[in-house]
Design a protein around this motif. Sequence first.
Motif, PDB file in Angstrom:
ATOM      1  N   LYS A   3       0.905  -0.969   0.130  1.00 55.43           N
ATOM      2  CA  LYS A   3      -0.111   0.160  -0.030  1.00 55.43           C
ATOM      3  C   LYS A   3       1.514   0.845   0.056  1.00 55.43           C
ATOM      4  O   LYS A   3       1.639   0.976   0.597  1.00 55.43           O
ATOM      5  CB  LYS A   3      -1.044   0.185   1.221  1.00 55.43           C
ATOM      6  N   ASP A   4       0.226   1.803  -0.515  1.00 50.86           N
ATOM      7  CA  ASP A   4       1.276   3.232  -0.601  1.00 50.86           C
ATOM      8  C   ASP A   4       0.949   3.976   0.719  1.00 50.86           C
ATOM      9  O   ASP A   4       0.084   4.267   1.359  1.00 50.86           O
ATOM     10  CB  ASP A   4       0.877   4.743  -1.959  1.00 50.86           C
ATOM     11  N   GLY A   5       2.621   4.359   1.039  1.00 48.73           N
ATOM     12  CA  GLY A   5       2.621   4.898   2.893  1.00 48.73           C
ATOM     13  C   GLY A   5       4.220   4.926   2.494  1.00 48.73           C
ATOM     14  O   GLY A   5       4.711   5.008   2.003  1.00 48.73           O
ATOM     15  N   THR A   6       4.053   5.785   3.207  1.00 50.11           N
ATOM     16  CA  THR A   6       5.657   6.245   4.544  1.00 50.11           C
ATOM     17  C   THR A   6       5.328   4.988   5.758  1.00 50.11           C
ATOM     18  O   THR A   6       3.969   5.484   6.655  1.00 50.11           O
ATOM     19  CB  THR A   6       6.016   7.507   4.786  1.00 50.11           C
ATOM     20  N   VAL A  55       9.309   4.201   2.278  1.00 49.47           N
ATOM     21  CA  VAL A  55       7.877   5.214   1.290  1.00 49.47           C
ATOM     22  C   VAL A  55       7.704   4.498   0.181  1.00 49.47           C
ATOM     23  O   VAL A  55       8.618   4.132  -0.676  1.00 49.47           O
ATOM     24  CB  VAL A  55       8.822   6.579   0.729  1.00 49.47           C
ATOM     25  N   ILE A  56       6.515   4.355   0.093  1.00 44.24           N
ATOM     26  CA  ILE A  56       6.053   3.235  -1.425  1.00 44.24           C
ATOM     27  C   ILE A  56       5.147   4.494  -1.836  1.00 44.24           C
ATOM     28  O   ILE A  56       4.493   4.523  -1.442  1.00 44.24           O
ATOM     29  CB  ILE A  56       5.239   1.910  -0.576  1.00 44.24           C
ATOM     30  N   LYS A  57       5.374   4.112  -3.085  1.00 46.66           N
ATOM     31  CA  LYS A  57       4.447   5.342  -4.797  1.00 46.66           C
ATOM     32  C   LYS A  57       4.337   4.165  -5.349  1.00 46.66           C
ATOM     33  O   LYS A  57       5.187   3.019  -6.167  1.00 46.66           O
ATOM     34  CB  LYS A  57       4.860   5.646  -4.675  1.00 46.66           C
ATOM     35  N   GLY A  58       2.906   3.986  -5.804  1.00 43.46           N
ATOM     36  CA  GLY A  58       2.105   2.627  -6.657  1.00 43.46           C
ATOM     37  C   GLY A  58       2.806   1.283  -6.622  1.00 43.46           C
ATOM     38  O   GLY A  58       2.706   0.932  -7.798  1.00 43.46           O
ATOM     39  N   LYS A 118       5.815   0.348  -5.096  1.00 45.65           N
ATOM     40  CA  LYS A 118       6.919   0.287  -5.273  1.00 45.65           C
ATOM     41  C   LYS A 118       7.707   0.953  -3.919  1.00 45.65           C
ATOM     42  O   LYS A 118       7.119   1.975  -4.110  1.00 45.65           O
ATOM     43  CB  LYS A 118       7.404   0.336  -6.479  1.00 45.65           C
ATOM     44  N   THR A 158      10.011   3.501  -3.007  1.00 45.38           N
ATOM     45  CA  THR A 158      11.513   4.424  -3.687  1.00 45.38           C
ATOM     46  C   THR A 158      11.450   4.723  -3.044  1.00 45.38           C
ATOM     47  O   THR A 158      12.701   5.926  -3.580  1.00 45.38           O
ATOM     48  CB  THR A 158      10.009   5.486  -4.092  1.00 45.38           C
ATOM     49  N   SER A 159      11.450   5.287  -1.966  1.00 47.60           N
ATOM     50  CA  SER A 159      12.759   5.705  -0.296  1.00 47.60           C
ATOM     51  C   SER A 159      12.895   4.476   0.639  1.00 47.60           C
ATOM     52  O   SER A 159      12.087   4.313   1.103  1.00 47.60           O
ATOM     53  CB  SER A 159      12.075   6.680   0.093  1.00 47.60           C
ATOM     54  N   GLN A 180      14.147  -3.807  -5.094  1.00 50.86           N
ATOM     55  CA  GLN A 180      12.736  -4.347  -4.481  1.00 50.86           C
ATOM     56  C   GLN A 180      12.652  -4.833  -3.897  1.00 50.86           C
ATOM     57  O   GLN A 180      11.239  -6.212  -2.994  1.00 50.86           O
ATOM     58  CB  GLN A 180      11.542  -4.287  -5.425  1.00 50.86           C
TER      59      GLN A 180
END
Length: 152
Positions: free
Chosen positions: A45-48, A66-69, A71, A73-74, A122
């Motif tokens: 799920k997207d979020g931190t 951090v998850i975006k899309g 994946k 991302t950070s 990932q």
Amino acid sequence: MKTSKKILSIILILIFVLSLVSCKTTTKSSTQKPKPQTTPKTSYKDGTYTGAGPKWSKGSENATVVIKGGKITSITLRRLDNSGKEINYDKWTGKKDPQTGKVYPNLKKFRVDMANEMIKKQTYNVDTIAGATETTKNWKIAVKNALEKAKK
């Protein structure tokens, strides 16, 4: 005397031949390519998300992911001292501390390299770094714990 030398020579040759034969390995040639190891695809799920590693004698480690899309991302990896305060990475550069004479592992670089490797692959499941084995092992655990929170 000559007969005993011949017998000894034959025995030595037999031992040599048998040792070569016993060392031979048999392999089947295959036209199939080995399958690369893959990490099972997980949806996030997207979020931190934050996660912590176990406490140990030198403090603890934690991570923010951090998850975006869906994946990663950070990733920010942190080393905390025994009081829970983030360490000063300028001290942890792999060089000798002029005040104490102690050489600290290069956590300043290791945390960036490890985070980048995790993002690239990932997954939290990357190699630990020699010279900072406990810290990097605990960073992996912290990221794993953060990702557990992010699972769909």
